[in-house]
Scaffold this active site. Structure first.
Site, short mmCIF file in Angstrom:
data_model
loop_
_atom_site.label_atom_id
_atom_site.label_comp_id
_atom_site.label_asym_id
_atom_site.label_seq_id
_atom_site.Cartn_x
_atom_site.Cartn_y
_atom_site.Cartn_z
N CYS A 69 0.80 -1.23 0.00
CA CYS A 69 0.00 0.00 0.00
C CYS A 69 0.83 1.28 0.00
CB CYS A 69 -0.96 0.00 1.20
SG CYS A 69 -0.18 -0.23 2.80
N HIS A 70 2.14 1.18 0.12
CA HIS A 70 2.99 2.37 0.22
C HIS A 70 4.18 2.18 -0.73
CE1 HIS A 70 5.86 5.24 2.08
NE2 HIS A 70 4.77 5.88 2.44
N PHE A 71 4.11 2.41 -1.88
CA PHE A 71 3.09 2.95 -2.76
C PHE A 71 2.78 1.92 -3.84
CE2 PHE A 71 5.49 6.58 -1.13
CZ PHE A 71 4.48 7.38 -0.63
#
EC number: 4.2.1.59
Length: 171
Positions: A69-71
Site C-alpha cells: 500500500c505504500h506505494f
C-alpha cells in the site's frame, strides 16, 4: 525482573501482552505495528554515552504489509515506521529497566532520511545509544539512534524521547 540481554520475536510479542516484564510494564505494539523481530543485544552500560545500548533487527521480505500500500507500483517502507521502531525500543528499554506504566512517544530532536527500505532488502538493523533515563515521578528515556538496511545507514534520529505514565487519560 527479566534482565536478559537479548530477546526473540516470541518474547517481544509477550511484551506486547504484558507477559514479559509484568502486566504493568510498558508494552510493545503487536501484529503489524511491531517493527522488530529480535533484540540482538541490550545493556545498561554500553553505547556511545556509556548509559546503555540496544541493537535490534527486522527481517525484510516483499510480502510485508506496507509494501502493498505504500506505494502502488513504487513499494517502500514508510520512514515513519522505522522512526516508530526506534521509539518502541526506547520504551522497551524502560520496561527492561523495571519501569511501570504506559509508554508514549514524547518527541524527537532531529530525524534524517538518506535512503529507503525496498522489498529486495534483507534486514533492517536499529542501533540505539541511551543518553539518559529518569526514574522519578517522571519516567523518561532519551536516546540517539540509527537505522541501517543491509549494513548501510539510511536514517538517524537524535533525542528520541519516550515517557512512561501511570495514567494517560489526560495526556
Amino acid at each position: 525482573m527479566n534482565k536478559a540481554n537479548s530477546f526473540n520475536k516470541e518474547e517481544l510479542i509477550a511484551c506486547g501482552h504484558g507477559k514479559l516484564f509484568g502486566p504493568n510494564s510498558p508494552r510493545l505494539p503487536v501484529d503489524n505495528m511491531l517493527m522488530i523481530d529480535r533484540i540482538v543485544t541490550i545493556n545498561d552500560n554500553g553505547g556511545e554515552f556509556g548509559k546503555g545500548e540496544i541493537v535490534a533487527e527486522l527481517d525484510i521480505n516483499p510480502e510485508l504489509w506496507f509494501f502493498d500500500c505504500h506505494f502502488i507500483s513504487d513499494p517502500v517502507m514508510p520512514g515513519c515506521l522505522g522512526l516508530d521502531a526506534m521509539w518502541q525500543l526506547v520504551g522497551f528499554y524502560l520496561g527492561w529497566e523495571g519501569a511501570e506504566g504506559k509508554g508514549r512517544a514524547l518527541g524527537v530532536g532531529e530525524v534524517k532520511f538518506t535512503g529507503q527500505v525496498l522489498p529486495g532488502a534483507k534486514k533492517v538493523t536499529y542501533k540505539l545509544n541511551i543518553k539518559r533515563t529518569i526514574h522519578r515521578k517522571l519516567v523518561m528515556g532519551i536516546a540517539d539512534a540509527i537505522l541501517e538496511v543491509d549494513g548501510r545507514q539510511i536514517y538517524s534520529a537524535t533525542d528520541l524521547k519516550v515517557g512512561v505514565f501511570s495514567d494517560t487519560s489526560t495526556f
